[in-house]
Design an enzyme around this catalytic site. Structure first.
Site, short mmCIF file in Angstrom:
data_model
loop_
_atom_site.label_atom_id
_atom_site.label_comp_id
_atom_site.label_asym_id
_atom_site.label_seq_id
_atom_site.Cartn_x
_atom_site.Cartn_y
_atom_site.Cartn_z
N ASP A 141 0.82 -1.21 0.00
CA ASP A 141 0.00 0.00 0.00
C ASP A 141 0.85 1.26 0.00
O ASP A 141 2.07 1.22 0.21
CB ASP A 141 -0.97 -0.01 1.20
CG ASP A 141 -0.32 -0.48 2.50
OD1 ASP A 141 0.93 -0.45 2.60
OD2 ASP A 141 -1.05 -0.88 3.42
N ASP B 163 -7.51 -2.70 13.56
CA ASP B 163 -8.88 -2.96 13.12
C ASP B 163 -8.96 -4.23 12.27
O ASP B 163 -10.00 -4.49 11.65
CB ASP B 163 -9.44 -1.75 12.36
CG ASP B 163 -8.72 -1.49 11.04
OD1 ASP B 163 -7.72 -2.18 10.75
OD2 ASP B 163 -9.17 -0.61 10.29
N HIS C 284 -7.09 -4.95 9.62
CA HIS C 284 -6.78 -4.82 8.20
C HIS C 284 -5.49 -5.54 7.83
O HIS C 284 -4.60 -5.71 8.65
CB HIS C 284 -6.75 -3.34 7.75
CG HIS C 284 -5.63 -2.51 8.28
ND1 HIS C 284 -5.73 -1.14 8.43
CD2 HIS C 284 -4.37 -2.83 8.69
CE1 HIS C 284 -4.59 -0.66 8.89
NE2 HIS C 284 -3.75 -1.67 9.06
N GLU D 85 -9.61 -2.08 4.88
CA GLU D 85 -10.35 -1.75 6.08
C GLU D 85 -11.62 -2.60 6.16
O GLU D 85 -11.98 -3.26 5.17
CB GLU D 85 -10.68 -0.25 6.07
CG GLU D 85 -9.46 0.66 5.95
CD GLU D 85 -8.59 0.71 7.21
OE1 GLU D 85 -8.43 -0.34 7.87
OE2 GLU D 85 -8.05 1.77 7.54
P1 PGA Z 1 2.17 -1.83 12.88
O1 PGA Z 1 1.13 -1.81 11.65
O2 PGA Z 1 3.23 -2.83 12.54
O3 PGA Z 1 2.69 -0.42 12.90
O4 PGA Z 1 1.39 -2.22 14.08
C1 PGA Z 1 0.61 -2.98 11.12
C2 PGA Z 1 -0.55 -2.68 10.20
O5 PGA Z 1 -1.28 -1.68 10.40
O6 PGA Z 1 -0.76 -3.47 9.25
#
Ligand code: PGA
Length: 261
Positions: free
Chosen positions: A67, A136, A138, A143
């Protein structure tokens, strides 16, 4: 799916990097699907160390990131292009021209997803997709309610993601509210998936992702449909899993894990 619980975050990170390195040694022209986020920083540091000290060779490898924020130029410190250059690509011998992220600055937002999908296809598809998980649920920026067969496209980010990620922006309100992301269907097309999850703040969501019912409300549950997934956790992230005993037994006894124990 296989679930591996490691005693510490460091051990979980090292195992993830080792699996990636072994795949690359077996197939030097690997196509990696890569992820950003705080969790992955140590994985990339370990891969860079292996490149420097153990002659791990990325010169024929390719990569596609999950992304990118819409509206951030590559030189913006919060763009995922900047993150990847800084944490990995500048520190290994991959050719920059072989590294791909969605173009967050494109003038053609509807066209960017199909263009990215075509580039993945032209490279022969993704051999190994590295995944984290958001609070969440994702994967990428898929999302809640993302179609489980979605492809790369632009997506509005949730308030949960905004709270998780805006801490990196100064001021926090400057965080873009939209991003391009590979779709859940794009991710499921990868030949192999390795998910790394660490820390107790992820214990609840990762238990739902691994052991809960498949639902577009938690896009990470879609990995249950993939035939070749390994989820690597530290003890803190594994705390809410019901079948811990089984996962530990499998890792301790399956011959395919002999060299990783
Ligand atoms: P993080 O993000 O490693 O900063 O917890 C993971 C994500 O949002 O996929």
């Amino acid at each position: 799916m296989e679930v591996i619980i490691q005693p510490t975050e460091e051990a979980a990170v090292k195992l993830t990097a080792r699996i990636m390195a072994d795949q690359l040694r077996a197939r030097p022209d690997m196509v990696f699907g890569l992820a950003t986020g705080a969790t992955m920083e140590a994985v990339y540091a370990e891969l860079a160390r292996m490149c420097r000290e153990e002659a791990l060779d990325f010169s024929n490898a390719k990569s596609f990131n999950l992304d990118e924020y819409i509206g951030l130029p590559a030189e913006d410190k919060n763009s995922y292009r900047y993150y990847m250059d800084h944490h990995l690509f500048n520190n290994i011998n991959i050719k920059k021209s072989n590294t791909h992220l969605p173009n967050g600055m494109t003038d053609d937002i509807p066209g960017e997803g199909p263009r990215y999908e075509a580039a993945i296809k032209a490279a022969g598809g993704i051999d190994l997709q590295l995944l984290g998980i958001g609070q969440d649920g994702h994967i990428g920026f898929n999302e809640p309610l993302s179609s489980l067969s979605s492809r790369t496209r632009d997506k509005s980010l949730t308030p949960v993601t905004y709270r998780q990620n805006s801490i990196y922006f100064n001021p926090p309100e400057s965080m873009p509210r939209r991003a391009f992301t590979m779709g859940v269907g794009t991710i499921l097309d990868a030949k192999r998936i390795v998910m790394l999850v660490t820390g107790k703040r992820k214990a609840d969501i990762v238990a739902k992702a691994i052991e809960g019912p498949i639902t577009s409300m938690i896009s990470a549950t879609a990995i249950q449909m993939h035939p070749h997934v390994v989820v690597i956790l530290d003890e803190a992230a594994a705390a809410n899993l019901k079948e811990q005993e089984y996962y530990r037994w499998t890792f301790a006894n399956e011959p395919c894990w002999d060299r990783y124990r």
